[in-house]
Design a protein around this motif. Structure first.
Motif, mmCIF file in Angstrom:
data_model
loop_
_atom_site.group_PDB
_atom_site.id
_atom_site.type_symbol
_atom_site.label_atom_id
_atom_site.label_comp_id
_atom_site.label_asym_id
_atom_site.label_seq_id
_atom_site.Cartn_x
_atom_site.Cartn_y
_atom_site.Cartn_z
ATOM 1 N N GLU A 20 74.432 15.596 79.104
ATOM 2 C CA GLU A 20 73.368 14.461 79.743
ATOM 3 C C GLU A 20 74.230 13.377 80.270
ATOM 4 O O GLU A 20 75.554 13.850 80.126
ATOM 5 C CB GLU A 20 73.476 13.818 78.076
ATOM 6 C CG GLU A 20 72.234 14.672 77.480
ATOM 7 C CD GLU A 20 72.410 13.585 75.844
ATOM 8 O OE1 GLU A 20 70.755 13.173 76.105
ATOM 9 O OE2 GLU A 20 72.604 14.000 75.120
ATOM 10 N N HIS A 54 61.153 19.245 92.190
ATOM 11 C CA HIS A 54 59.324 17.741 92.089
ATOM 12 C C HIS A 54 60.026 16.761 91.668
ATOM 13 O O HIS A 54 60.467 16.440 91.426
ATOM 14 C CB HIS A 54 58.728 18.924 91.126
ATOM 15 C CG HIS A 54 57.599 17.280 91.341
ATOM 16 N ND1 HIS A 54 56.230 17.785 92.059
ATOM 17 C CD2 HIS A 54 57.240 16.400 90.448
ATOM 18 C CE1 HIS A 54 55.828 16.806 91.869
ATOM 19 N NE2 HIS A 54 55.656 16.081 90.200
ATOM 20 N N LYS A 55 59.670 16.103 92.708
ATOM 21 C CA LYS A 55 60.276 14.561 92.359
ATOM 22 C C LYS A 55 58.458 13.658 92.281
ATOM 23 O O LYS A 55 58.283 13.984 92.395
ATOM 24 C CB LYS A 55 60.711 13.481 93.491
ATOM 25 C CG LYS A 55 61.253 12.759 93.602
ATOM 26 C CD LYS A 55 61.913 12.158 94.314
ATOM 27 C CE LYS A 55 63.478 10.705 94.491
ATOM 28 N NZ LYS A 55 63.833 10.029 95.680
ATOM 29 N N SER A 56 58.379 13.293 91.524
ATOM 30 C CA SER A 56 57.215 12.034 90.656
ATOM 31 C C SER A 56 56.916 10.924 91.875
ATOM 32 O O SER A 56 57.693 10.407 92.199
ATOM 33 C CB SER A 56 57.426 11.848 89.345
ATOM 34 O OG SER A 56 56.414 10.927 88.965
ATOM 35 N N ARG A 61 61.093 10.310 89.204
ATOM 36 C CA ARG A 61 61.429 10.931 88.202
ATOM 37 C C ARG A 61 61.558 12.382 88.882
ATOM 38 O O ARG A 61 61.123 12.901 89.765
ATOM 39 C CB ARG A 61 60.670 11.579 86.731
ATOM 40 C CG ARG A 61 60.721 10.045 85.756
ATOM 41 C CD ARG A 61 60.084 10.429 84.828
ATOM 42 N NE ARG A 61 59.371 9.027 84.171
ATOM 43 C CZ ARG A 61 60.000 9.208 82.676
ATOM 44 N NH1 ARG A 61 60.708 10.155 82.483
ATOM 45 N NH2 ARG A 61 60.548 8.052 82.142
ATOM 46 N N PHE A 63 62.466 16.652 88.736
ATOM 47 C CA PHE A 63 62.376 18.170 88.018
ATOM 48 C C PHE A 63 63.000 19.209 88.641
ATOM 49 O O PHE A 63 61.853 19.410 89.575
ATOM 50 C CB PHE A 63 61.169 18.089 87.137
ATOM 51 C CG PHE A 63 61.035 19.060 85.497
ATOM 52 C CD1 PHE A 63 61.904 19.469 84.887
ATOM 53 C CD2 PHE A 63 60.039 20.758 87.054
ATOM 54 C CE1 PHE A 63 61.045 20.553 84.508
ATOM 55 C CE2 PHE A 63 59.829 21.624 85.767
ATOM 56 C CZ PHE A 63 60.225 21.363 84.825
ATOM 57 N N VAL A 74 67.666 23.965 84.014
ATOM 58 C CA VAL A 74 66.473 22.454 83.895
ATOM 59 C C VAL A 74 67.023 21.254 83.593
ATOM 60 O O VAL A 74 67.769 21.116 83.197
ATOM 61 C CB VAL A 74 65.721 23.476 82.981
ATOM 62 C CG1 VAL A 74 64.275 22.141 83.110
ATOM 63 C CG2 VAL A 74 64.826 24.561 82.982
ATOM 64 N N HIS A 76 66.066 17.548 84.074
ATOM 65 C CA HIS A 76 64.478 16.278 84.375
ATOM 66 C C HIS A 76 65.562 15.031 84.162
ATOM 67 O O HIS A 76 66.198 14.847 83.483
ATOM 68 C CB HIS A 76 64.520 16.156 82.556
ATOM 69 C CG HIS A 76 63.468 17.197 81.985
ATOM 70 N ND1 HIS A 76 61.975 17.192 82.880
ATOM 71 C CD2 HIS A 76 63.712 18.558 81.644
ATOM 72 C CE1 HIS A 76 61.742 17.990 81.839
ATOM 73 N NE2 HIS A 76 62.547 19.148 81.362
ATOM 74 N N ALA A 77 65.619 14.846 85.690
ATOM 75 C CA ALA A 77 65.872 12.982 85.198
ATOM 76 C C ALA A 77 65.268 12.068 85.695
ATOM 77 O O ALA A 77 64.329 12.169 86.257
ATOM 78 C CB ALA A 77 66.694 12.967 87.024
ATOM 79 N N CYS A 78 65.480 11.026 85.585
ATOM 80 C CA CYS A 78 65.151 9.350 85.497
ATOM 81 C C CYS A 78 65.585 8.436 86.108
ATOM 82 O O CYS A 78 66.884 7.652 85.458
ATOM 83 C CB CYS A 78 64.473 8.750 84.378
ATOM 84 S SG CYS A 78 63.943 7.004 84.211
ATOM 85 N N ALA A 84 70.251 11.709 83.167
ATOM 86 C CA ALA A 84 69.230 12.231 83.526
ATOM 87 C C ALA A 84 69.719 14.146 82.170
ATOM 88 O O ALA A 84 71.247 13.724 81.350
ATOM 89 C CB ALA A 84 69.722 13.752 84.452
ATOM 90 N N THR A 85 69.493 14.576 82.395
ATOM 91 C CA THR A 85 69.459 16.239 80.930
ATOM 92 C C THR A 85 68.916 17.016 81.743
ATOM 93 O O THR A 85 68.584 16.949 82.542
ATOM 94 C CB THR A 85 68.860 15.607 79.300
ATOM 95 O OG1 THR A 85 69.023 16.724 78.935
ATOM 96 C CG2 THR A 85 66.841 15.825 79.685
#
Length: 134
Positions: A20, A54-56, A61, A63, A74, A76-78, A84-85
């Motif tokens: 994290e 992938h970027k939202s 975000r 991914f 893997v 996941h980032a905000c 990010a995790t």
């Protein structure tokens, strides 16, 4: 002793590392992720089979999934919360820790936490296996 060796001495025997990152200033940079993830894969001594990033468009975000024959990363980032995790599943504790060190260095968090988990710990949760009946 390198960072990854120091981490590996603390985290051995787990099947997966969960990393994290808080206050990560570089998690919104697509180009940093494109470079850091392949470097992390090299650190696991694995060969890349599939890599998706992938970027939202709405909230930015990030991914990413990188799959190898015997490993997986893997992310996941905000960016809005600078959090990010990262999940790293690799052959041995040392390889997974090397990948974690590469990613921590690339995203430059103010604080990071690394813990191990095993597949049996994750998959025992009934809520993950309970199918929807409705």
């Amino acid at each position: 002793m390198s960072d990854s060796e120091a981490i590996a001495t603390r985290f051995t025997g787990g099947n997966q590392l969960v990393v994290e990152l808080w206050g990560a200033t570089k998690i919104d940079a697509w180009t940093i992720a494109e470079v850091a993830i392949p470097k992390a894969i090299d650190a696991t001594c694995s060969t890349l089979e599939c890599f998706r990033l992938h970027k939202s468009p709405g909230d930015g975000r990030l991914f990413a999934v990188a799959r190898m024959a015997d490993a997986q990363i893997v992310i996941h980032a905000c960016p809005k919360s600078s959090y990010a995790t990262i999940g790293i599943l690799a052959r041995g504790g040392t390889e997974a820790c090397r990948a974690a060190s590469v990613l921590i260095e690339a995203f430059q968090p103010e604080r990071s936490e690394i813990r191990t988990t095993t597949a049996s710990t994750v998959w025992r949760r009934p809520s993950l296996w309970r199918p929807s009946l409705g």
